[in-house]
Design a protein around this motif. Structure first.
Motif, mmCIF file in Angstrom:
data_model
loop_
_atom_site.group_PDB
_atom_site.id
_atom_site.type_symbol
_atom_site.label_atom_id
_atom_site.label_comp_id
_atom_site.label_asym_id
_atom_site.label_seq_id
_atom_site.Cartn_x
_atom_site.Cartn_y
_atom_site.Cartn_z
ATOM 1 N N TYR A 131 0.851 -1.183 0.000
ATOM 2 C CA TYR A 131 0.000 0.000 0.000
ATOM 3 C C TYR A 131 0.886 1.230 0.000
ATOM 4 C CZ TYR A 131 -3.655 -3.291 1.226
ATOM 5 O OH TYR A 131 -4.541 -4.338 1.196
ATOM 6 N N ASP A 132 0.380 2.309 -0.613
ATOM 7 C CA ASP A 132 1.151 3.552 -0.606
ATOM 8 C C ASP A 132 0.945 4.287 0.723
ATOM 9 O OD1 ASP A 132 -1.308 4.909 -0.738
ATOM 10 O OD2 ASP A 132 -1.090 5.430 -2.849
ATOM 11 N N ALA A 133 1.547 5.459 0.852
ATOM 12 C CA ALA A 133 1.506 6.218 2.110
ATOM 13 C C ALA A 133 0.079 6.617 2.502
ATOM 14 C CB ALA A 133 2.383 7.461 1.997
ATOM 15 N N GLN A 134 -0.811 6.722 1.515
ATOM 16 C CA GLN A 134 -2.205 7.071 1.801
ATOM 17 C C GLN A 134 -3.077 5.829 2.035
ATOM 18 O OE1 GLN A 134 -0.494 8.572 -0.885
ATOM 19 N NE2 GLN A 134 -0.037 10.247 0.526
ATOM 20 N N GLY A 135 -2.464 4.654 2.019
ATOM 21 C CA GLY A 135 -3.210 3.432 2.278
ATOM 22 C C GLY A 135 -3.891 2.834 1.063
ATOM 23 N N ASP A 141 2.631 -1.679 -11.919
ATOM 24 C CA ASP A 141 3.295 -0.541 -12.561
ATOM 25 C C ASP A 141 3.748 0.535 -11.577
ATOM 26 O OD1 ASP A 141 2.901 -1.781 -14.997
ATOM 27 O OD2 ASP A 141 1.018 -0.720 -15.404
ATOM 28 N N ASP A 142 3.316 0.438 -10.327
ATOM 29 C CA ASP A 142 3.739 1.409 -9.314
ATOM 30 C C ASP A 142 5.160 1.156 -8.824
ATOM 31 O OD1 ASP A 142 1.238 2.631 -9.407
ATOM 32 O OD2 ASP A 142 0.441 1.426 -7.743
ATOM 33 N N PHE A 143 5.753 0.049 -9.229
ATOM 34 C CA PHE A 143 7.080 -0.329 -8.742
ATOM 35 C C PHE A 143 8.110 -0.303 -9.858
ATOM 36 C CE2 PHE A 143 4.147 -2.504 -5.881
ATOM 37 C CZ PHE A 143 4.637 -2.095 -4.650
#
Length: 177
Positions: A131-135, A141-143
């Motif tokens: 999960y990103d910092a905002q949950g 593709d985010d990596f």
């Protein structure tokens, strides 16, 4: 998981302890090898509960062996475990595979389909490994990291395959049940 594996393999046919241990290790050993100090007390508990019996049979080379086989109570108990598995057997992949290995011993196709539907419902719940910092769940593709990309690609492919198999198998079971 061990209790289900013992009962499931003994439902296939009677075995002696060493053969049972080998079969359990082949099914689950890649996750956690089974020690004698775990297996034999579990067998003793199942025997004390009247779910299995021991009988002597001639050994292939040496001393007689103790063959283990299910009693009718053991067969009935196995069917109850298969018919109404604990939630962990639906959500945990290793327990799920153990359940699948013996689900054929639940004779009723409709009951088999109900177990598969529980797994399908579980898989339909949104999940992610990261999960990103905002949950928010992160996608492949985010990596930039090829290892996390690989983990997510493999997980997605496995889930897609399981979805397809579940839908097909549930349909077949419901048509024949």
């Amino acid at each position: 998981m061990l209790k289900l594996a013992i009962l499931g393999f003994l439902r296939d046919h009677p075995l002696h302890g060493y053969d049972l241990k080998s079969r359990i290790a082949a099914l689950t050993g890649h996750v956690k090898p089974i020690a004698d100090g775990t297996l034999y007390p579990a067998i003793k508990r199942l025997e004390t509960a009247g779910l299995l019996t021991r009988r002597s049979a001639p050994g292939k080379i040496a001393a007689p062996r103790h063959m283990l086989e299910l009693t009718q109570d053991g067969i009935d108990y196995l069917k109850r475990l298969l018919r109404d598995p604990e939630d962990l057997f639906i959500s945990d992949e290793n327990r799920w595979f153990t359940l699948l290995a013996f689900l054929r011993h639940l004779d009723n196709p409709r009951e088999q389909a109900l177990v598969l539907r529980r797994r399908l419902e579980f898989l339909n719940e949104p999940t992610s490994y990261f999960y990103d910092a905002q949950g928010r769940p992160m996608a492949v593709d985010d990596f930039e990291d090829p290892f996390r990309q690989g983990l997510l690609k493999i997980a997605h492919a496995t889930t897609d395959t399981e979805f397809a198999w579940l839908h097909t198998t549930i349909g077949e079971l419901e048509r024949h049940g």
